[in-house]
Motif scaffolding. Structure first.
Motif, PDB file in Angstrom:
ATOM      1  N   LEU A 505      42.596 -96.967  32.830  1.00  0.00           N
ATOM      2  CA  LEU A 505      43.214 -96.011  31.917  1.00  0.00           C
ATOM      3  C   LEU A 505      42.241 -95.554  30.827  1.00  0.00           C
ATOM      4  N   ILE A 506      42.594 -94.440  30.188  1.00  0.00           N
ATOM      5  CA  ILE A 506      41.899 -93.987  28.988  1.00  0.00           C
ATOM      6  C   ILE A 506      42.646 -94.566  27.795  1.00  0.00           C
ATOM      7  N   CYS A 507      41.936 -95.273  26.947  1.00  0.00           N
ATOM      8  CA  CYS A 507      42.538 -95.937  25.800  1.00  0.00           C
ATOM      9  C   CYS A 507      42.239 -95.126  24.539  1.00  0.00           C
ATOM     10  N   LEU A 508      43.285 -94.638  23.879  1.00  0.00           N
ATOM     11  CA  LEU A 508      43.137 -93.895  22.624  1.00  0.00           C
ATOM     12  C   LEU A 508      43.385 -94.868  21.479  1.00  0.00           C
ATOM     13  N   CYS A 509      42.327 -95.106  20.698  1.00  0.00           N
ATOM     14  CA  CYS A 509      42.366 -96.157  19.675  1.00  0.00           C
ATOM     15  C   CYS A 509      42.564 -95.543  18.294  1.00  0.00           C
ATOM     16  N   VAL A 510      43.559 -96.081  17.570  1.00  0.00           N
ATOM     17  CA  VAL A 510      43.839 -95.643  16.204  1.00  0.00           C
ATOM     18  C   VAL A 510      43.787 -96.878  15.302  1.00  0.00           C
ATOM     19  N   ASN A 511      43.140 -96.757  14.164  1.00  0.00           N
ATOM     20  CA  ASN A 511      43.021 -97.842  13.176  1.00  0.00           C
ATOM     21  C   ASN A 511      42.154 -98.996  13.646  1.00  0.00           C
ATOM     22  N   SER A 512      41.476 -98.848  14.750  1.00  0.00           N
ATOM     23  CA  SER A 512      40.587 -99.916  15.215  1.00  0.00           C
ATOM     24  C   SER A 512      39.152 -99.558  14.845  1.00  0.00           C
ATOM     25  N   LYS A 513      38.287-100.520  14.932  1.00  0.00           N
ATOM     26  CA  LYS A 513      36.893-100.290  14.577  1.00  0.00           C
ATOM     27  C   LYS A 513      36.241 -99.359  15.596  1.00  0.00           C
ATOM     28  N   ALA A 514      35.521 -98.364  15.089  1.00  0.00           N
ATOM     29  CA  ALA A 514      34.917 -97.358  15.967  1.00  0.00           C
ATOM     30  C   ALA A 514      33.926 -97.977  16.931  1.00  0.00           C
ATOM     31  N   GLU A 515      33.260 -99.065  16.498  1.00  0.00           N
ATOM     32  CA  GLU A 515      32.249 -99.664  17.374  1.00  0.00           C
ATOM     33  C   GLU A 515      32.867-100.340  18.604  1.00  0.00           C
ATOM     34  N   LEU A 516      34.193-100.555  18.611  1.00  0.00           N
ATOM     35  CA  LEU A 516      34.843-101.147  19.772  1.00  0.00           C
ATOM     36  C   LEU A 516      35.070-100.109  20.882  1.00  0.00           C
ATOM     37  N   SER A 517      34.914 -98.842  20.533  1.00  0.00           N
ATOM     38  CA  SER A 517      35.188 -97.771  21.485  1.00  0.00           C
ATOM     39  C   SER A 517      33.906 -97.238  22.103  1.00  0.00           C
ATOM     40  N   ASP A 518      34.054 -96.502  23.203  1.00  0.00           N
ATOM     41  CA  ASP A 518      32.908 -95.897  23.880  1.00  0.00           C
ATOM     42  C   ASP A 518      32.478 -94.601  23.215  1.00  0.00           C
ATOM     43  N   MET A 519      33.419 -93.921  22.563  1.00  0.00           N
ATOM     44  CA  MET A 519      33.106 -92.679  21.854  1.00  0.00           C
ATOM     45  C   MET A 519      34.146 -92.478  20.766  1.00  0.00           C
ATOM     46  N   ALA A 520      33.826 -91.633  19.791  1.00  0.00           N
ATOM     47  CA  ALA A 520      34.728 -91.409  18.669  1.00  0.00           C
ATOM     48  C   ALA A 520      34.766 -89.933  18.316  1.00  0.00           C
ATOM     49  N   PHE A 521      35.939 -89.477  17.826  1.00  0.00           N
ATOM     50  CA  PHE A 521      36.113 -88.111  17.360  1.00  0.00           C
ATOM     51  C   PHE A 521      36.791 -88.140  15.993  1.00  0.00           C
ATOM     52  N   ASP A 522      36.312 -87.316  15.087  1.00  0.00           N
ATOM     53  CA  ASP A 522      36.919 -87.179  13.768  1.00  0.00           C
ATOM     54  C   ASP A 522      38.025 -86.134  13.881  1.00  0.00           C
ATOM     55  N   SER A 523      39.278 -86.549  13.806  1.00  0.00           N
ATOM     56  CA  SER A 523      40.402 -85.639  13.999  1.00  0.00           C
ATOM     57  C   SER A 523      40.517 -84.612  12.885  1.00  0.00           C
ATOM     58  N   ASP A 524      39.846 -84.857  11.738  1.00  0.00           N
ATOM     59  CA  ASP A 524      39.877 -83.871  10.650  1.00  0.00           C
ATOM     60  C   ASP A 524      38.932 -82.712  10.922  1.00  0.00           C
ATOM     61  N   LYS A 525      37.985 -82.908  11.829  1.00  0.00           N
ATOM     62  CA  LYS A 525      36.988 -81.871  12.111  1.00  0.00           C
ATOM     63  C   LYS A 525      37.137 -81.260  13.508  1.00  0.00           C
ATOM     64  N   ALA A 526      37.592 -82.044  14.452  1.00  0.00           N
ATOM     65  CA  ALA A 526      37.693 -81.571  15.843  1.00  0.00           C
ATOM     66  C   ALA A 526      39.151 -81.367  16.236  1.00  0.00           C
ATOM     67  N   SER A 527      39.462 -80.208  16.851  1.00  0.00           N
ATOM     68  CA  SER A 527      40.817 -79.935  17.321  1.00  0.00           C
ATOM     69  C   SER A 527      41.059 -80.645  18.651  1.00  0.00           C
ATOM     70  N   ILE A 528      42.328 -80.663  19.065  1.00  0.00           N
ATOM     71  CA  ILE A 528      42.669 -81.279  20.352  1.00  0.00           C
ATOM     72  C   ILE A 528      41.960 -80.543  21.487  1.00  0.00           C
ATOM     73  N   ASP A 529      41.894 -79.214  21.385  1.00  0.00           N
ATOM     74  CA  ASP A 529      41.196 -78.433  22.405  1.00  0.00           C
ATOM     75  C   ASP A 529      39.726 -78.798  22.461  1.00  0.00           C
ATOM     76  N   ASP A 530      39.108 -79.011  21.295  1.00  0.00           N
ATOM     77  CA  ASP A 530      37.693 -79.384  21.257  1.00  0.00           C
ATOM     78  C   ASP A 530      37.468 -80.754  21.903  1.00  0.00           C
ATOM     79  N   ILE A 531      38.355 -81.693  21.581  1.00  0.00           N
ATOM     80  CA  ILE A 531      38.216 -83.045  22.144  1.00  0.00           C
ATOM     81  C   ILE A 531      38.408 -83.009  23.662  1.00  0.00           C
TER      82      ILE A 531
END
Length: 542
Positions: A505-531
Motif C-alpha cells: 500500500l501507499i502510506c500517507l503519514c501525518v504528524n510523523s517524522k518526515a525522515e520515516l517516510s520515503d518522500m515528503a510534500f509541504d501541503s501549504d505549498k503544493a496542491s493535491i494536483d501537484d502531488i
C-alpha cells in the motif's frame, strides 16, 4: 455482376430470399508485408465482376497518383486500402472488410495488415473467420510474419488454410520454386493444429489462378482461388453436440412472459429439452423457442432466439444455459488460456482487469505466466510479462465462478477478452485451453502486489498546517483512480509504516517524522494536483 439472376427484374423478393439462404464464408488474407494481400482481393472482385463502374473509374484515377504497379496498370489494391496513410505508403494498416457473393456463396473478406506492430489487428480479423488465405511471395518464401500469422490462425481455431504462393510471374512460373515453398511451409506447420491446407500458385497482379485457370502454369492440377473458396466444406465446422446458450438479456415485457434472449453458441436446443442454468445448477425444460417470426421447434448456431422455460428459475445476464451432454461445461474461478497481448503497456501477473467471457463481465487477473511462445520457432520461454503482440500460456483467476469450455471445442464459451479497468480498452484476447489442476501456491511477491494496485509501495509524509486535510483529499484522489492507500496519524509510526508498505500500500503519514517516510510534500505549498502529478512522474503510481 457475374452471378446476376433474372429474378432481380422479375421478382426481387424471391431474389433476396435466395440470396439470404446462401451459405456465408468468412475468410481473411494475411502474410508478410507486400505479399499482395490487397491486390489479391482487388483481383477477386475485379475478375468476378463485383466492382461498380464508378468504383473502377475512381481506382484507375487513383492508380496514376498512388499506384505501385507501374505505368499503364491498374492498382487493384486501392480497392481495399482505404486509409490515406495506406495509399501513400502502399501498405495495409487497418483491417478492411469487403463483401461479395457468387451464385453459391456469400463472402466477407478481412484484409489484415502484415506489419508486426499490427499483429493485434490480424488477430482481431481472424477471430470470426472460417478460412485463412496466407500469402507467400514466391521470391522470398516462408517469412517470419508468415509463421506468426499461421500460428495465430492455428491458435484461433481456423480449420481451413489456403496458402497462396503469389507473384509467380516474377519467378517465371517455376514449379520447383512452388514445391520448395510448399515443403518449407508444411515442415513449419507440423506441430500446429492445421490440417486442411490447400496450396495454389498464382499472380494476383495478372490474374493467374485467381478466378480463371492460368495458361502459364500447366503443371498445376488444382483449382483456382475462386473455385476453392466456392467449394471448400465448412458446414460441419460448428459444434452441434454441446448445447451452449449465453444469456444476453432477460425479456420481461409483462407478468405473463419471461424469456431469455441470446445467440446459440453451439449445439442444438429443442422444444422440451431438459436444460441446466449455470453457475446456479438449476434445471428445467424448454417450453418454447421464440423469434420475431414465430416459434421454432429447434435452434442452432448462430441463431438469435428467446427461450422460455417451464419452471421459474433464477437466470440473469451472464449465465449459461446448457443441455444435458456427456461433456458438461466447467464452472470454476480459474482456468488456463493462451493470451495474445494487444496493448502498449505490458501485461504483468497480479494486475486487475475485467475478463469478458461470453456475456459475462467479471473482475480478474492473470495469476501466472507459464511461458511465452516464440511464434517463429514455437519454442517456449520463461517470462515475467507479456509485451505488445506477444503470446503466452497463462493461468487466469477471476473473482467469481464462470462457465467455460476449451476453445477448441466451443469457441463461444472458450474465448474471452481482457479489458483495462480504467480506460475500458481491450488489451488482450484469450483462448481457454482447459481448467487448472491443483497448483503449488507461491507466496505473494512485492512485484505482484505492485502489479495488482498499479503502484509502488511508498511512505509519503504530508507536512504543513493543512497536512491532515491534504492527506484525506489525496487518499480520495488515489482511491478513485484504482490505487490502495491508508493514512497514519501516529507520531511513532515506524513499525506501522513498514507493515503498510509490506502489504503493497501507499502510506500517507501525518504528524510523523518526515525522515520515516520515503518522500515528503509541504501541503501549504503544493496542491493535491501537484502531488498527484509528481507521484505519476516518479512512477509511484501508474
Amino acid at each position: 455482376m457475374s452471378h446476376q439472376s433474372d429474378l432481380i427484374s422479375t421478382d426481387i423478393n424471391a431474389y433476396l430470399a435466395q440470396h439470404e439462404r446462401k451459405e456465408l464464408l468468412r475468410f481473411l488474407t494475411c502474410g508478410n508485408v507486400d505479399d499482395g494481400k490487397s491486390t489479391l482481393i482487388g483481383r477477386l472482385l475485379h475478375d468476378s465482376k463485383m466492382i461498380y463502374e464508378d468504383q473502377l473509374a475512381a481506382v484507375q484515377a487513383d492508380s496514376a497518383k498512388s499506384g505501385t504497379t507501374g505505368a499503364g496498370k491498374i492498382d487493384l489494391a486501392l480497392l481495399v486500402d482505404g486509409l490515406q496513410a495506406e495509399r501513400e505508403q502502399g501498405i495495409t494498416i487497418d483491417v478492411a472488410y469487403r463483401y461479395f457473393s457468387t451464385a453459391t456463396r456469400k463472402f466477407i473478406i478481412a484484409d489484415t495488415p502484415g506489419h508486426e506492430q499490427y499483429t493485434r489487428n490480424m488477430a482481431t480479423g481472424a477471430s470470426t473467420c472460417d478460412l485463412a488465405v496466407i500469402l507467400i511471395d514466391a521470391r522470398y518464401g516462408v517469412q517470419t510474419q508468415t509463421k506468426r500469422h499461421s500460428f495465430i490462425a492455428s491458435l484461433l481455431g481456423i480449420r481451413h488454410i489456403i496458402v497462396a504462393v503469389n507473384k509467380m510471374d516474377l519467378v517465371d512460373y517455376s514449379e520447383e520454386t512452388f514445391n520448395k515453398i510448399k515443403a518449407d511451409y508444411l515442415a513449419f506447420t507440423q506441430s500446429l493444429d492445421l490440417h486442411d491446407i490447400t496450396f495454389i500458385p498464382l499472380s494476383a497482379l495478372d490474374g493467374d489462378n485467381v478466378v480463371n485457370r492460368s495458361d502459364n502454369m500447366p503443371w498445376f492440377t488444382g483449382v483456382p482461388m475462386m473455385e476453392a473458396l466456392n467449394t471448400i466444406e465448412i458446414a460441419n465446422d460448428r459444434n452441434f453436440d454441446d448445447a451452449r446458450f449465453p444469456v444476453q438479456y432477460v425479456n420481461r415485457p409483462n407478468l405473463d412472459f419471461r424469456g431469455f434472449c441470446g445467440t446459440v453458441a453451439s449445439g442444438i436446443f429443442r422444444k422440451g429439452d431438459r436444460i441446466t442454468a449455470l453457475p446456479s445448477g438449476k434445471s428445467s425444460k424448454i417450453k418454447a423457442i421464440v423469434t420475431y417470426d414465430g416459434e421454432l421447434d429447434q435452434a442452432f448456431p448462430p441463431m438469435a432466439v428467446t427461450l422460455t422455460l417451464e419452471d421459474e428459475i433464477d437466470i440473469s445476464r451472464g449465465d449459461m444455459i446448457v443441455g444435458a451432454e456427456k461433456t458438461p461445461a466447467t464452472v470454476a474461478d480459474k482456468f488456463k488460456a493462451s493470451i495474445v497481448w494487444m496493448a502498449e503497456q505490458a501485461m504483468t501477473p497480479g494486475r486487475q482487469y475485467i475478463i469478458k467471457l461470453a456475456t459475462r463481465n467479471v473482475p480478474g487477473s492473470i495469476s501466472m505466466i507459464h511461458h511465452r511462445i516464440d511464434v517463429n520457432t514455437l519454442e517456449h520461454h520463461d517470462a515475467n510479462e507479456l509485451k505488445l503482440n506477444e503470446i503466452g500460456s497463462c493461468t487466469v483467476s477471476v473473482n467469481a465462478p464462470v462457465v467455460f469450455d476449451p476453445y477448441k471445442r466451443v469457441k463461444g464459451s472458450g474465448s474471452f477478452i481482457i479489458i483495462d479497468r480504467l480506460t475500458n480498452g481491450t488489451v488482450g484476447a484469450g483462448m481457454i485451453t482447459g481448467h487448472t489442476e491443483d497448483e503449488v501456491q507461491q507466496p505473494v511477491s512485492a512485484a505482484e502486489r505492485a502489479a495488482r494496485f498499479s503502484q509502488t509501495a511508498t511512505a509519503i509524509a504530508l507536512t504543513g498546517a493543512n497536512g491532515k486535510e491534504a492527506a484525506y483529499q489525496l487518499e480520495r484522489r488515489l482511491f478513485d483512480t484504482g490505487h490502495a492507500t491508508t493514512i497514519l496519524e501516529n507520531e511513532e509510526a515506524a513499525p506501522l509504516i513498514q507493515a503498510v508498505k509490506n502489504a503493497g500500500l501507499i502510506c500517507l503519514c501525518v504528524n510523523s517524522k518526515a525522515e520515516l517516510s520515503d518522500m515528503a510534500f509541504d501541503s501549504d505549498k503544493a496542491s493535491i494536483d501537484d502531488i498527484y502529478a509528481s507521484l505519476k512522474a516518479q512512477k509511484i503510481i501508474y
